[in-house]
Design a protein around this motif. Structure first.
Motif, PDB file in Angstrom:
ATOM      1  N   TYR A 150       0.836  -1.208   0.000  1.00 36.32           N
ATOM      2  CA  TYR A 150       0.000   0.000   0.000  1.00 36.32           C
ATOM      3  C   TYR A 150       0.872   1.260   0.000  1.00 36.32           C
ATOM      4  O   TYR A 150       1.779   1.396   0.823  1.00 36.32           O
ATOM      5  CB  TYR A 150      -0.916  -0.006   1.239  1.00 36.32           C
ATOM      6  CG  TYR A 150      -1.601   1.316   1.468  1.00 36.32           C
ATOM      7  CD1 TYR A 150      -2.442   1.851   0.489  1.00 36.32           C
ATOM      8  CD2 TYR A 150      -1.385   2.046   2.633  1.00 36.32           C
ATOM      9  CE1 TYR A 150      -3.052   3.075   0.677  1.00 36.32           C
ATOM     10  CE2 TYR A 150      -1.998   3.268   2.835  1.00 36.32           C
ATOM     11  CZ  TYR A 150      -2.825   3.777   1.847  1.00 36.32           C
ATOM     12  OH  TYR A 150      -3.422   4.994   2.033  1.00 36.32           O
ATOM     13  N   ASP A 172      -3.087   8.696  -0.899  1.00 38.27           N
ATOM     14  CA  ASP A 172      -4.193   9.144  -0.040  1.00 38.27           C
ATOM     15  C   ASP A 172      -3.851  10.324   0.852  1.00 38.27           C
ATOM     16  O   ASP A 172      -4.696  10.782   1.623  1.00 38.27           O
ATOM     17  CB  ASP A 172      -4.662   7.977   0.842  1.00 38.27           C
ATOM     18  CG  ASP A 172      -5.374   6.913   0.016  1.00 38.27           C
ATOM     19  OD1 ASP A 172      -6.140   7.293  -0.890  1.00 38.27           O
ATOM     20  OD2 ASP A 172      -5.156   5.721   0.267  1.00 38.27           O
ATOM     21  N   ARG A 197      -1.953   3.761  -5.717  1.00 39.07           N
ATOM     22  CA  ARG A 197      -2.366   3.367  -4.364  1.00 39.07           C
ATOM     23  C   ARG A 197      -1.856   1.971  -3.974  1.00 39.07           C
ATOM     24  O   ARG A 197      -1.383   1.754  -2.868  1.00 39.07           O
ATOM     25  CB  ARG A 197      -3.888   3.437  -4.251  1.00 39.07           C
ATOM     26  CG  ARG A 197      -4.412   3.099  -2.867  1.00 39.07           C
ATOM     27  CD  ARG A 197      -5.878   3.431  -2.691  1.00 39.07           C
ATOM     28  NE  ARG A 197      -6.074   4.856  -2.580  1.00 39.07           N
ATOM     29  CZ  ARG A 197      -6.677   5.622  -3.487  1.00 39.07           C
ATOM     30  NH1 ARG A 197      -7.177   5.082  -4.586  1.00 39.07           N
ATOM     31  NH2 ARG A 197      -6.803   6.919  -3.301  1.00 39.07           N
ATOM     32  N   ARG A 200      -4.773   5.025   6.282  1.00 36.88           N
ATOM     33  CA  ARG A 200      -5.715   4.986   5.149  1.00 36.88           C
ATOM     34  C   ARG A 200      -7.144   4.826   5.672  1.00 36.88           C
ATOM     35  O   ARG A 200      -8.055   5.563   5.270  1.00 36.88           O
ATOM     36  CB  ARG A 200      -5.376   3.804   4.222  1.00 36.88           C
ATOM     37  CG  ARG A 200      -6.418   3.574   3.108  1.00 36.88           C
ATOM     38  CD  ARG A 200      -6.166   2.270   2.357  1.00 36.88           C
ATOM     39  NE  ARG A 200      -6.367   1.115   3.226  1.00 36.88           N
ATOM     40  CZ  ARG A 200      -5.653  -0.003   3.172  1.00 36.88           C
ATOM     41  NH1 ARG A 200      -4.681  -0.149   2.296  1.00 36.88           N
ATOM     42  NH2 ARG A 200      -5.906  -0.995   4.007  1.00 36.88           N
ATOM     43  N   GLU A 201      -7.343   3.881   6.601  1.00 37.01           N
ATOM     44  CA  GLU A 201      -8.678   3.629   7.151  1.00 37.01           C
ATOM     45  C   GLU A 201      -9.176   4.842   7.922  1.00 37.01           C
ATOM     46  O   GLU A 201     -10.361   5.169   7.900  1.00 37.01           O
ATOM     47  CB  GLU A 201      -8.650   2.387   8.051  1.00 37.01           C
ATOM     48  CG  GLU A 201      -8.270   1.098   7.323  1.00 37.01           C
ATOM     49  CD  GLU A 201      -9.173   0.791   6.133  1.00 37.01           C
ATOM     50  OE1 GLU A 201     -10.410   0.830   6.310  1.00 37.01           O
ATOM     51  OE2 GLU A 201      -8.652   0.535   5.026  1.00 37.01           O
ATOM     52  N   LYS A 202      -8.251   5.506   8.603  1.00 36.39           N
ATOM     53  CA  LYS A 202      -8.621   6.702   9.368  1.00 36.39           C
ATOM     54  C   LYS A 202      -9.046   7.833   8.430  1.00 36.39           C
ATOM     55  O   LYS A 202     -10.068   8.484   8.645  1.00 36.39           O
ATOM     56  CB  LYS A 202      -7.419   7.127  10.222  1.00 36.39           C
ATOM     57  CG  LYS A 202      -7.666   8.328  11.109  1.00 36.39           C
ATOM     58  CD  LYS A 202      -6.468   8.552  12.026  1.00 36.39           C
ATOM     59  CE  LYS A 202      -6.579   9.867  12.764  1.00 36.39           C
ATOM     60  NZ  LYS A 202      -6.177   9.764  14.171  1.00 36.39           N
ATOM     61  N   LEU A 203      -8.252   8.049   7.372  1.00 37.34           N
ATOM     62  CA  LEU A 203      -8.579   9.128   6.429  1.00 37.34           C
ATOM     63  C   LEU A 203      -9.883   8.834   5.694  1.00 37.34           C
ATOM     64  O   LEU A 203     -10.625   9.748   5.320  1.00 37.34           O
ATOM     65  CB  LEU A 203      -7.435   9.302   5.408  1.00 37.34           C
ATOM     66  CG  LEU A 203      -6.122   9.872   5.976  1.00 37.34           C
ATOM     67  CD1 LEU A 203      -4.984   9.734   4.967  1.00 37.34           C
ATOM     68  CD2 LEU A 203      -6.299  11.331   6.400  1.00 37.34           C
ATOM     69  N   ALA A 204     -10.198   7.531   5.518  1.00 40.82           N
ATOM     70  CA  ALA A 204     -11.438   7.147   4.840  1.00 40.82           C
ATOM     71  C   ALA A 204     -12.631   7.172   5.797  1.00 40.82           C
ATOM     72  O   ALA A 204     -13.767   6.924   5.389  1.00 40.82           O
ATOM     73  CB  ALA A 204     -11.283   5.763   4.223  1.00 40.82           C
ATOM     74  N   GLY A 205     -12.356   7.437   7.095  1.00 39.51           N
ATOM     75  CA  GLY A 205     -13.438   7.506   8.074  1.00 39.51           C
ATOM     76  C   GLY A 205     -13.943   6.148   8.546  1.00 39.51           C
ATOM     77  O   GLY A 205     -14.999   6.046   9.173  1.00 39.51           O
ATOM     78  N   ASN A 206     -13.173   5.066   8.280  1.00 39.80           N
ATOM     79  CA  ASN A 206     -13.620   3.723   8.690  1.00 39.80           C
ATOM     80  C   ASN A 206     -13.293   3.397  10.142  1.00 39.80           C
ATOM     81  O   ASN A 206     -13.945   2.569  10.759  1.00 39.80           O
ATOM     82  CB  ASN A 206     -12.984   2.658   7.787  1.00 39.80           C
ATOM     83  CG  ASN A 206     -13.412   2.839   6.344  1.00 39.80           C
ATOM     84  OD1 ASN A 206     -14.527   3.300   6.090  1.00 39.80           O
ATOM     85  ND2 ASN A 206     -12.544   2.501   5.406  1.00 39.80           N
TER      86      ASN A 206
END
Ligand code: PLP
Length: 451
Positions: A19, A24, A63, A277-283
């Motif tokens: 990744y 991102d 990505r 990545r998950e944090k920036l995607a709001g997950n």
């Protein structure tokens, strides 16, 4: 025995792609600059040192980058690596926090560094290169690269930081067992080495200069770096990608705290970037925290400036947190955390406030490491103990607040070759040596004036 302790992935569940956080990031990281012209470096500038695939990865904004089949085959020797729930440690601490650690000490060299030495050797090999040069501090990277070179039938020459060469002869033996050749740095073989008197304790910056100098002179040779660069961080993301899958298997919807130790930033980024990545995607919304030693406090007390990656100034100028490329840290036991700079991508993420950093004294780290060994049965690398000590602090805070947080630690390696350091700790001889204001100011005065 009701609660599971191990979260494993089948071979078929091993990630097929690395990744790349650059795709991102909300703002692009500043480019590396040519040391002479101060213009952004192009692929041609890097060609004497690295093969084209690694240069492409270094500047990539894609990505996901596929892991070559031949690399996945070698990874399968020790990957996917286990994620453990630290039940015994939780009980000992009396914390309601759920503590998980991703263990990279199962690799052939005993640390995460094989995750990048294998692809680096592979990409050089397919380009007809048969000789790699590199530096090593505590010996971990030299070991990891020597092993990868022997798999791909290449020779490996390692400049080992003088202080660790002298104090850790078994590290040299291990590198030699894996087929590498070791030189004490500063050596008499390079101009960069000859600039220092014989017996000088050396530094990673000097050892890098020596390895780069020789690779640049020999068209049949290339150079390999074990941390800091974008492509190295990229290769390490396999550990974070696995951890995300394993955490889901453990029934967790995410992490509240993600913590790793940071020397050049690669093991930390390997875990942290997939979570970012998950944090920036709001997950999910973890705090992401890098831990460094107070004697080499790059992220917490360094300046965010363009500086060289090595002492002689042969590398491109990188925008990063730095203590100054002349900085020679005290001989703390976490040899892998004694680098003057920090990966530009980790530096950028800290500067943008996406991740945090803190510094700890080594005695506190060894206390946490010994407690970890006595509960979880693994002797951690002194580097990794920095992550453990911070996790311990947070777990004890959770005990006060009653918060059931999920803590995920990257345990970057085992410490079975560092028993001398444990001996110093157990016999009460280990001392803290935080960097003084004077030494910091002196080291920073050597940073070039570019921005
Ligand atoms: C080299 C090393 C480190 C530090 O390097 P990073 O690039 O910051 O990961 C940490 N832990 C271990 C076990 C190491 O060998």
């Amino acid at each position: 025995m009701s609660e599971p302790r191990k979260f494993l992935l089948d071979d078929s569940e091993m990630p097929t792609h690395w990744y790349n956080i650059v795709a991102d990031l909300p703002t692009p990281p500043p480019p590396p600059l040519h040391p002479g012209t101060h213009q952004p470096v192009g692929p041609d500038d890097l060609a004497p040192l690295f093969p084209p695939e690694l240069i492409a990865q270094e500047v990539s904004t894609e990505r996901y980058i596929e892991i070559p089949e031949a690399v996945r085959e070698v990874y399968a020797q020790y990957r996917p690596s286990p994620l453990f729930r630290a039940h015994n440690l939780e009980r000992k601490l009396g914390t309601p926090a759920r503590i998980y650690y991703k263990y990279e000490g199962v690799s052939p060299a005993g640390s995460h560094k094989v995750n990048t030495s294998i692809p680096q050797a592979y990409y050089n090999k397919i380009n007809g290169i048969n000789r790699l040069t590199t530096e090593t501090g505590a010996g971990q990277w030299g070991t990891a690269l020597s092993y990868a070179c022997s798999l791909f039938d290449m020779t490996c020459e390692v400049w080992q930081v003088g202080a660790s060469y002298d104090s850790k002869p078994q590290r040299r033996t291990l590198i030699e067992v894996f087929g590498g050749t070791v030189h004490r740095s500063p050596s008499r073989m390079t101009e960069s080495g000859k600039a220092f008197e014989e017996g000088h304790p050396g530094s990673l910056g000097i050892a890098i200069s020596e390895a780069v100098e020789l690779a640049a002179q020999d068209p049949q040779a290339k150079y390999a770096l074990g941390s800091v660069l974008n492509h190295v961080l990229l290769h390490q993301t396999i550990s974070g990608e696995e951890t995300l899958k394993q955490l889901a298997k453990a029934g967790e919807s995410g992490a509240d705290l993600v913590v790793g130790c940071a020397g050049g930033g690669s093991n930390f980024a390997g875990l942290a970037f997939p979570f970012l990545r998950e944090k920036l995607a709001g997950n999910q919304n973890p705090r992401i925290l890098a831990v460094e030693p107070t004697s080499c406090p790059t992220l917490t007390r360094g300046e965010y400036r363009y500086d060289f990656g090595d002492t002689a100034g042969l590398t491109p100028l990188m925008k990063m947190y730095t203590l100054g490329h002349d900085f020679v840290p005290s001989t703390i036991h976490a040899g892998g955390l004694r680098y003057h700079g920090m990966a530009p991508l980790v530096s950028h993420a800290v500067h943008e406030g996406l991740i945090e950093a803190t510094a700890l004294h080594q005695t506190e780290c060894f206390e946490a490491a010994v407690e970890f060994a006595r509960t979880e049965g693994i002797v951690p690398a002194p580097e990794s103990s920095h992550a453990l000590a911070q996790a311990r602090r947070e777990a004890l805070e959770a005990k006060e607040s009653g918060e059931e947080k999920v803590i995920v630690i990257l345990l970057s390696g085992h410490g079975l070759l560092e028993l001398g350091a444990y001996d110093s700790f157990l016999s009460g001889h280990l001392e803290d040596d935080p960097l003084s204001e004077d030494a910091l100011a002196t080291a920073l005065a050597g940073v070039p004036q570019i921005d």
